[in-house]
Design a protein around this motif. Structure first.
Motif, PDB file in Angstrom:
ATOM      1  N   ILE A 445      17.009 -16.993   5.538  1.00 38.13           N
ATOM      2  CA  ILE A 445      18.327 -16.370   5.386  1.00 38.13           C
ATOM      3  C   ILE A 445      18.216 -14.854   5.299  1.00 38.13           C
ATOM      4  CG2 ILE A 445      20.359 -16.170   3.892  1.00 38.13           C
ATOM      5  CD1 ILE A 445      20.018 -19.080   3.146  1.00 38.13           C
ATOM      6  N   LYS A 446      17.266 -14.369   4.479  1.00 39.80           N
ATOM      7  CA  LYS A 446      17.104 -12.924   4.323  1.00 39.80           C
ATOM      8  C   LYS A 446      16.179 -12.319   5.376  1.00 39.80           C
ATOM      9  CE  LYS A 446      19.015 -11.089   1.905  1.00 39.80           C
ATOM     10  NZ  LYS A 446      20.427 -10.652   2.037  1.00 39.80           N
ATOM     11  N   ARG A 447      15.547 -13.176   6.194  1.00 40.62           N
ATOM     12  CA  ARG A 447      14.670 -12.721   7.283  1.00 40.62           C
ATOM     13  C   ARG A 447      13.560 -11.801   6.771  1.00 40.62           C
ATOM     14  NH1 ARG A 447      16.119 -16.451  10.985  1.00 40.62           N
ATOM     15  NH2 ARG A 447      18.343 -16.403  11.437  1.00 40.62           N
ATOM     16  N   GLU A 448      12.977 -12.165   5.633  1.00 44.83           N
ATOM     17  CA  GLU A 448      11.925 -11.347   5.045  1.00 44.83           C
ATOM     18  C   GLU A 448      10.682 -11.379   5.937  1.00 44.83           C
ATOM     19  OE1 GLU A 448      11.969  -9.175   2.613  1.00 44.83           O
ATOM     20  OE2 GLU A 448       9.883  -8.793   3.069  1.00 44.83           O
ATOM     21  N   LYS A 449      10.272 -10.202   6.422  1.00 46.16           N
ATOM     22  CA  LYS A 449       9.212 -10.112   7.430  1.00 46.16           C
ATOM     23  C   LYS A 449       7.875 -10.649   6.933  1.00 46.16           C
ATOM     24  CE  LYS A 449      11.217  -6.180   9.903  1.00 46.16           C
ATOM     25  NZ  LYS A 449      11.036  -4.759  10.298  1.00 46.16           N
ATOM     26  N   ARG A 450       7.545 -10.406   5.660  1.00 47.09           N
ATOM     27  CA  ARG A 450       6.221 -10.811   5.198  1.00 47.09           C
ATOM     28  C   ARG A 450       6.086 -12.331   5.071  1.00 47.09           C
ATOM     29  NH1 ARG A 450       5.239  -7.750  -0.162  1.00 47.09           N
ATOM     30  NH2 ARG A 450       6.204  -6.139   1.099  1.00 47.09           N
ATOM     31  N   LEU A 451       7.213 -13.048   5.177  1.00 43.69           N
ATOM     32  CA  LEU A 451       7.175 -14.512   5.140  1.00 43.69           C
ATOM     33  C   LEU A 451       7.299 -15.120   6.534  1.00 43.69           C
ATOM     34  CD1 LEU A 451       9.498 -15.160   2.049  1.00 43.69           C
ATOM     35  CD2 LEU A 451       7.022 -14.895   2.082  1.00 43.69           C
ATOM     36  N   LYS A 452       7.308 -14.263   7.540  1.00 45.03           N
ATOM     37  CA  LYS A 452       7.556 -14.703   8.914  1.00 45.03           C
ATOM     38  C   LYS A 452       6.605 -15.809   9.356  1.00 45.03           C
ATOM     39  CE  LYS A 452       7.913 -12.857  13.634  1.00 45.03           C
ATOM     40  NZ  LYS A 452       7.813 -11.629  14.465  1.00 45.03           N
ATOM     41  N   HIS A 453       5.329 -15.714   8.971  1.00 46.78           N
ATOM     42  CA  HIS A 453       4.328 -16.671   9.444  1.00 46.78           C
ATOM     43  C   HIS A 453       4.034 -17.771   8.418  1.00 46.78           C
ATOM     44  CE1 HIS A 453       3.653 -14.163  12.918  1.00 46.78           C
ATOM     45  NE2 HIS A 453       3.430 -13.118  12.144  1.00 46.78           N
ATOM     46  N   TRP A 503       3.581  -3.048  -8.842  1.00 46.83           N
ATOM     47  CA  TRP A 503       3.624  -3.603  -7.484  1.00 46.83           C
ATOM     48  C   TRP A 503       5.037  -3.535  -6.914  1.00 46.83           C
ATOM     49  CZ3 TRP A 503       6.248  -7.560  -5.100  1.00 46.83           C
ATOM     50  CH2 TRP A 503       5.766  -7.984  -3.861  1.00 46.83           C
ATOM     51  N   MET A 504       6.033  -3.917  -7.702  1.00 49.89           N
ATOM     52  CA  MET A 504       7.418  -3.919  -7.223  1.00 49.89           C
ATOM     53  C   MET A 504       7.917  -2.513  -6.917  1.00 49.89           C
ATOM     54  SD  MET A 504       9.454  -6.884  -9.353  1.00 49.89           S
ATOM     55  CE  MET A 504       9.217  -6.130 -10.945  1.00 49.89           C
ATOM     56  N   ALA A 505       7.372  -1.528  -7.623  1.00 55.63           N
ATOM     57  CA  ALA A 505       7.840  -0.150  -7.446  1.00 55.63           C
ATOM     58  C   ALA A 505       7.238   0.535  -6.223  1.00 55.63           C
ATOM     59  CB  ALA A 505       7.530   0.668  -8.698  1.00 55.63           C
ATOM     60  N   LEU A 506       6.163  -0.044  -5.656  1.00 57.84           N
ATOM     61  CA  LEU A 506       5.552   0.562  -4.478  1.00 57.84           C
ATOM     62  C   LEU A 506       6.534   0.550  -3.311  1.00 57.84           C
ATOM     63  CD1 LEU A 506       1.963  -0.988  -4.619  1.00 57.84           C
ATOM     64  CD2 LEU A 506       2.616   1.366  -5.146  1.00 57.84           C
ATOM     65  N   GLN A 507       6.535   1.638  -2.560  1.00 58.35           N
ATOM     66  CA  GLN A 507       7.488   1.776  -1.462  1.00 58.35           C
ATOM     67  C   GLN A 507       7.368   0.633  -0.458  1.00 58.35           C
ATOM     68  OE1 GLN A 507       7.180   5.505   0.609  1.00 58.35           O
ATOM     69  NE2 GLN A 507       9.223   5.368   1.460  1.00 58.35           N
ATOM     70  N   GLU A 508       6.138   0.183  -0.206  1.00 55.19           N
ATOM     71  CA  GLU A 508       5.921  -0.870   0.788  1.00 55.19           C
ATOM     72  C   GLU A 508       6.504  -2.213   0.355  1.00 55.19           C
ATOM     73  OE1 GLU A 508       1.355  -2.038  -0.162  1.00 55.19           O
ATOM     74  OE2 GLU A 508       1.878   0.082  -0.065  1.00 55.19           O
ATOM     75  N   ASN A 509       6.797  -2.365  -0.950  1.00 55.92           N
ATOM     76  CA  ASN A 509       7.339  -3.629  -1.456  1.00 55.92           C
ATOM     77  C   ASN A 509       8.824  -3.553  -1.790  1.00 55.92           C
ATOM     78  OD1 ASN A 509       4.751  -4.838  -1.354  1.00 55.92           O
ATOM     79  ND2 ASN A 509       4.222  -3.892  -3.306  1.00 55.92           N
ATOM     80  N   GLN A 510       9.428  -2.376  -1.593  1.00 58.93           N
ATOM     81  CA  GLN A 510      10.826  -2.198  -1.946  1.00 58.93           C
ATOM     82  C   GLN A 510      11.755  -3.099  -1.132  1.00 58.93           C
ATOM     83  OE1 GLN A 510      12.400   0.238  -4.427  1.00 58.93           O
ATOM     84  NE2 GLN A 510      10.438  -0.581  -5.087  1.00 58.93           N
ATOM     85  N   GLY A 511      11.412  -3.308   0.148  1.00 60.32           N
ATOM     86  CA  GLY A 511      12.237  -4.176   0.992  1.00 60.32           C
ATOM     87  C   GLY A 511      12.248  -5.602   0.482  1.00 60.32           C
ATOM     88  N   PHE A 512      11.079  -6.101   0.076  1.00 62.55           N
ATOM     89  CA  PHE A 512      11.005  -7.466  -0.450  1.00 62.55           C
ATOM     90  C   PHE A 512      11.787  -7.586  -1.751  1.00 62.55           C
ATOM     91  CE2 PHE A 512       9.318 -11.656  -0.892  1.00 62.55           C
ATOM     92  CZ  PHE A 512       9.171 -11.843  -2.257  1.00 62.55           C
TER      93      PHE A 512
END
Length: 595
Positions: A445-453, A503-512
């Motif tokens: 539903i949210k199309r989260e990229k890191r869960l794509k595979h 971990w949650m505050a890192l920019q790379e994880n903000q989208g998730f």
């Protein structure tokens, strides 16, 4: 070397006043001094049809009193006042590279040289654009910007950690010293469980039996600042650092003084400072060898007193109320009488000792993070001019191709973040089936990229993934707890909280993190209402619609009949959920997908 004029243009776009928001309206008042970014505005302009507008990646600079060094790299769009300059970087140039050029102290010195006016100097817009900019390739601009951004990102992580720590301290304070629901001898909330309360005449409220009310001046070590002569202030760092009201909020040092000053005015780490004129700023201090200026108050714990955190939370409401009562046309002042009238509550010795240990531990962590930010900021400011003038070169290293080819596939932090954010939003903890359903929704539903595979398959209660299951069972962030009704739920370990927040505050994880927050909000929609069966229905219907590429009720119901179950004698999903429930969920999902 090029000029700033070759890289940017002043933005002339405008927006209607009705579209202004407190979160995105920028003025010289909510741009923070000493390059501290921005905070939310406290009010919007009452009149005017249109206002200057900015967009993401624009550079906003306070143009009144440039020596205050107010600058912000826009991470959103919004509006701003006329006293804020808005620079938009030309195409083919890295916006953050230009931002860091303007971030240098030399840039603000350049602004001051061309400024007009003595009491309220303003930068000259044409002169500002003559600031020199190094002529580097676009790729090298990006490399420089990344080095400096990485340092700023670490600073931002520490800021967010401290926000969580302060929120935790405030939560404990409110439960124990406002609601009086500290744990009693049986571990139950004192007041809510019928603990004895007595009326206190000084505070005009009831407090727990055996507690005391004392003047702040008696309980804590207080010291007013020294009347330094402004004639001896200097920016060359000669003498001792002088902490004025304007320095309290950002924990910064603006001036030094060569004047002789008694050691009693020297500050310690963890002292609470209060500004007594204008805005009555309150903050913890974290720098060594600094001395307090007049019209500032220092509050420090004694050997057997309450902690600085508790003292701050107890006096802050009264000081802020005093600040609000000051007329907008006059400058507010806190007097010695105001301070002498402040009262604080002291718990019985056993509980007070426990509170002190908790608060002192939290304050120690807050100060430690601030000290790290101080070092990171100094490193950034040391590197910045040398990167720009070429004294230091950025060396690009080869990527770790092995890591790219063989990634360590686990979702430990992602699963833990889901539990943490759900607990924070709804005060709920969940078990394995909820986590599986939520993770499948994040993917589909949210199309989260890191869960794509990540592969999910149909299971009797919903969608199931072996990777997610492994990430739950062996998760280093979580522990399992059995509730009174026998349900097994997962919670974040206390000793892993800081690591997870980092971990949650890192920019790379903000989208998730944003995707999780949006999913939690989705679960709060009336049709679902955080009900686990409603979430299962969402899981089921969405899977059927995706699998069949159809939103027809007859097709969905037929597929649900083929989905076997092992719950409460239901043979399949169609037996558990009615046609009407299914129809409403189809409509909900269709509307969701349109959004």
């Amino acid at each position: 070397m090029n000029k700033l004029n070759d890289a940017v243009t002043y933005v002339k776009e405008r927006m209607p006043r009705e579209e202004l928001k407190l979160e995105t309206y920028i003025t010289t008042d909510n741009l923070k001094q000493n390059k501290g970014g921005k905070e939310n505005a406290i009010s919007l302009p009452p009149s005017g049809n249109t206002f200057p507008a900015y967009s993401k990646n624009d550079i906003l600079i306070g143009n009144i009193r440039p020596y205050l060094r107010k600058i912000w790299f826009a991470d959103s769009s919004g509006g701003h006042s006329a006293d804020v300059l808005n620079l938009r970087v030309n195409k083919g140039i890295c916006p953050r590279f230009i931002y860091y050029n303007c971030f240098q102290n030399e840039f603000f010195d350049h602004m001051m040289k061309g400024s007009k006016g003595s009491k309220m100097p303003r930068g000259d817009k044409n002169q500002i654009l003559t600031f020199p900019i190094p002529d580097y390739s676009y790729n090298y601009q990006q490399q420089i910007a990344k080095v400096l951004s990485d340092l700023d990102n670490k600073i931002e992580v520490n800021i967010k950690i401290n926000m969580e720590l302060e929120a935790m301290a405030k939560l404990i304070y409110d439960y124990w010293f406002v609601q009086f629901d500290f744990p009693n001898k049986n571990g139950k909330p004192y007041k809510s469980s019928g603990g004895k309360m007595v009326y206190n005449k000084e505070l005009k409220l009831v407090i727990p039996e055996g507690w005391e009310v004392k003047p702040l001046t008696e309980e804590m070590d207080l010291q007013y600042g020294f009347p330094f002569s402004t004639k001896l202030f200097n920016e060359e760092e000669n003498g001792v650092p002088v902490i004025r009201i304007r320095d309290i909020q950002n924990g910064s040092i603006s001036y030094h003084s060569t004047e002789d000053v008694d050691e009693k005015y020297r500050l310690n780490k963890g002292d609470v400072l209060v500004g007594m004129d204008g805005n009555f700023h309150i903050n913890y201090w974290n720098l060594e060898n600094c001395y307090l200026n007049q019209r500032c108050l220092r509050i420090r714990s004694k050997s057997n007193s309450i902690s600085e955190i508790q003292a701050r939370y107890m006096i802050e409401p009264f000081i802020k109320a005093r600040e609000k009562n000051v007329s907008r046309t006059t400058v507010g002042h806190l007097s010695a009488k105001d301070i002498n009238d402040l009262k604080i509550i002291v718990a019985h010795p056993e509980l007070q000792s426990k509170a002190n240990k908790l608060f002192n531990s939290i304050l120690k962590k807050i100060i430690s993070s601030r000290e790290e930010n101080q070092r990171l900021g100094e490193l950034r400011d040391w590197l910045l001019p040398m990167l720009m003038n070429g004294q230091i070169k950025v060396v690009q290293t080869e990527k770790d191709t092995l890591k790219e080819l063989f990634p360590d596939v686990n979702l430990y932090a992602e699963v833990a973040a889901l539990q943490f954010l759900d607990k924070k939003a709804n005060s709920l903890s969940h078990g394995k089936t909820y986590i599986q359903k939520a993770m499948s929704h994040l993917k589909d539903i949210k199309r989260e990229k890191r869960l794509k595979h990540i592969e999910f398959e149909e299971y009797h209660w919903g969608m199931f993934s072996k990777t997610v299951a492994k990430s739950i069972d062996s998760n280093p962030f979580l522990y399992q707890e059995t509730t009174p009704n026998g349900k097994k739920v997962y919670k974040v370990k206390a000793n892993k909280m800081k690591e997870l927040i980092t971990w949650m505050a890192l920019q790379e994880n903000q989208g998730f993190v944003k995707s999780v927050e949006e999913l939690i909000a989705l679960y709060q929609e009336p049709l679902i209402g955080n009900d686990i069966d409603r979430i299962e229905l969402l899981n089921t219907v969405h899977r059927c619609m995706t699998k069949l590429n159809s939103d027809k009720l007859v097709d969905i119901r037929k597929e649900m009949q083929e989905w076997p179950m092992k719950e409460n004698s239901y043979k399949n999903k169609a037996e558990k959920f009615t046609e009407n429930e299914t129809l409403h969920m189809i409509g909900f999902i269709k509307e969701l997908l349109v959004k």
